[in-house]
Design a protein around this motif. Structure first.
Motif, PDB file in Angstrom:
ATOM      1  N   GLN A   1       1.899   6.500  -7.200  1.00  0.00           N
ATOM      2  CA  GLN A   1       0.766   6.838  -8.183  1.00  0.00           C
ATOM      3  C   GLN A   1       0.794   8.324  -8.812  1.00  0.00           C
ATOM      4  OE1 GLN A   1      -3.082   6.554  -6.429  1.00  0.00           O
ATOM      5  NE2 GLN A   1      -2.859   8.019  -4.685  1.00  0.00           N
TER       6      GLN A   1
ATOM      7  N   ARG B   1       2.283   1.804  -3.531  1.00  0.00           N
ATOM      8  CA  ARG B   1       1.254   2.059  -4.593  1.00  0.00           C
ATOM      9  C   ARG B   1       0.899   3.454  -4.167  1.00  0.00           C
ATOM     10  NH1 ARG B   1      -1.891  -1.871  -6.504  1.00  0.00           N
ATOM     11  NH2 ARG B   1      -0.742  -3.937  -7.019  1.00  0.00           N
ATOM     12  N   LEU B   2       0.857   4.122  -2.842  1.00  0.00           N
ATOM     13  CA  LEU B   2       0.488   5.483  -2.756  1.00  0.00           C
ATOM     14  C   LEU B   2       1.639   6.338  -3.199  1.00  0.00           C
ATOM     15  CD1 LEU B   2      -1.385   5.410   0.636  1.00  0.00           C
ATOM     16  CD2 LEU B   2      -2.278   5.696  -1.439  1.00  0.00           C
TER      17      LEU B   2
ATOM     18  N   TYR C   1      -5.911   5.847  -5.893  1.00  0.00           N
ATOM     19  CA  TYR C   1      -6.404   5.554  -4.390  1.00  0.00           C
ATOM     20  C   TYR C   1      -6.375   6.944  -3.760  1.00  0.00           C
ATOM     21  CZ  TYR C   1      -4.122   1.364  -6.058  1.00  0.00           C
ATOM     22  OH  TYR C   1      -3.803   0.266  -6.944  1.00  0.00           O
TER      23      TYR C   1
ATOM     24  N   VAL D   1       0.783  -1.229   0.127  1.00  0.00           N
ATOM     25  CA  VAL D   1      -0.157  -0.014   0.167  1.00  0.00           C
ATOM     26  C   VAL D   1       0.739   1.408   0.092  1.00  0.00           C
ATOM     27  CG1 VAL D   1      -1.592   1.154   1.455  1.00  0.00           C
ATOM     28  CG2 VAL D   1      -1.926  -1.240   0.948  1.00  0.00           C
TER      29      VAL D   1
ATOM     30  N   CYS E   1      -7.031   2.442  -0.569  1.00  0.00           N
ATOM     31  CA  CYS E   1      -5.753   1.577  -1.218  1.00  0.00           C
ATOM     32  C   CYS E   1      -5.981   0.226  -0.869  1.00  0.00           C
ATOM     33  CB  CYS E   1      -4.607   2.095  -0.912  1.00  0.00           C
ATOM     34  SG  CYS E   1      -3.291   1.214  -1.988  1.00  0.00           S
TER      35      CYS E   1
ATOM     36  N   THR F   1      -1.197  -3.032 -11.485  1.00  0.00           N
ATOM     37  CA  THR F   1      -1.912  -2.086 -10.480  1.00  0.00           C
ATOM     38  C   THR F   1      -3.158  -1.820 -11.163  1.00  0.00           C
ATOM     39  OG1 THR F   1       0.210  -1.235 -10.102  1.00  0.00           O
ATOM     40  CG2 THR F   1      -1.673   0.416  -9.715  1.00  0.00           C
TER      41      THR F   1
END
Length: 303
Positions: free
Chosen positions: A30, A26-27, A37, A23, A43, A123
């Motif tokens: 992005q 990904r954050l 998210y 997580v 997320c 993703t």
């Protein structure tokens, strides 16, 4: 026995903390223009809904593969450095930890590169599609064939910037906390104290180096699909701040801090139990005080 206990404890920490790390990554990477998210919990829910719970464990093979080597390096370098310094003081704990963090980056950087690339693969996809990388090892092999040693070590400088002070802070804070809490053999509250000390230590060490981790993640995720956005560390910092402001350096921080406490708690509890059963109650807890496993803090680390 410290080596075996550290490896088992580190494995427990990786298993507990990897979903939070996915997580976080990904954050961190992005796009601000079209974000998938809205925050940490969104997320989590989105990954589980679209990629199943196994989506949270993408890339776990890489930290598991590198775990043995990283723990061996960290324990060996830190212990020997502390003996060379002559005295077990908080300052020497920091110096020895910093040395260990710098040397273990040789393994940590390629491992986290593969982890990041695997975590970013697929993703937001609801249906599975052909994957570029089969697993973490295949990822590193493909990167090496395409970009050589330089490609495999992408993000090395930012890894060093994160790991050297990060491990120094980690060893220093844990030493100060265990001294303050009175973590002594025979204390019936020893394990809760170790859990608390390890968890707080993980949080403090991540807070001390988190901006460097954001830049490292962005550089290591850059180039997926053959398109590179950043030409250097300075360029990555410049573009990130220009587009997203200084708040970019806290992207994914909530997930990281949520991960830091249970990861370090699981690691130290496991190390303690292994040493207690292997060496006996009197020696096990005493040894645990000087045994460190996982950064982020990233053994992970961040962790």
């Amino acid at each position: 026995m410290d080596f075996v206990a550290g490896c088992i404890g580190g494995a427990a920490g990786v298993f507990v903390g990897h979903p939070f790390d996915t997580v976080k990554v990904r954050l961190q990477v992005q796009s601000i223009d079209s974000p998938l998210y809205r925050g940490t919990f969104h997320c989590f829910k989105t990954i589980i809904r679209r990629e199943s719970v196994f989506g949270l464990y993408k890339g776990i093979g890489s930290p598991m593969m590198g775990l043995t080597f990283i723990n061996a390096i960290v324990f060996g370098v830190q212990g020997n450095a502390l003996r060379m310094l002559g005295h077990d003081t908080p300052a020497n704990q920091f110096i020895a930890g910093a040395a260990a963090g710098g040397i273990q980056s040789i393994i940590c950087c390629p491992m986290e590169l593969a982890k990041t690339r695997m975590q970013m693969q697929g993703t937001g996809e609801i249906k599975a599609s052909p994957r570029l990388y089969k697993n973490s090892f295949d990822c590193l092999v493909r990167i090496y064939k395409h970009s050589g040693v330089t490609g495999v070590n992408r993000g090395m400088v930012t890894t060093l910037i994160r790991e050297i002070p990060g491990f120094g802070v980690y060893f220093l804070v844990y030493d100060v906390l265990t001294r303050s809490l009175g973590c002594e053999p025979g204390d019936r509250f020893m394990i809760p104290k170790l859990l608390f000390a390890g968890g707080i230590t993980g949080i403090v060490s991540w807070l001390s180096t988190y901006p460097a981790d954001v830049i490292k993640s962005r550089l290591q995720a850059d180039g997926i699909g053959g398109v590179y956005q950043y030409s250097s560390i300075a360029d990555c910092v410049r573009q990130s701040v220009r587009k997203e402001g200084y708040g970019v350096f806290t992207r994914g921080l909530t997930s990281t801090l949520l991960r830091a406490f249970p990861v370090n708690a699981a690691t130290f509890a496991t190390v303690t139990l292994v040493l207690m059963y292997a060496r006996g109650v009197e020696e096990g807890p005493k040894e645990c005080k000087t045994t460190q496993a996982d950064h982020h803090p990233q053994i992970q680390q961040q962790t």
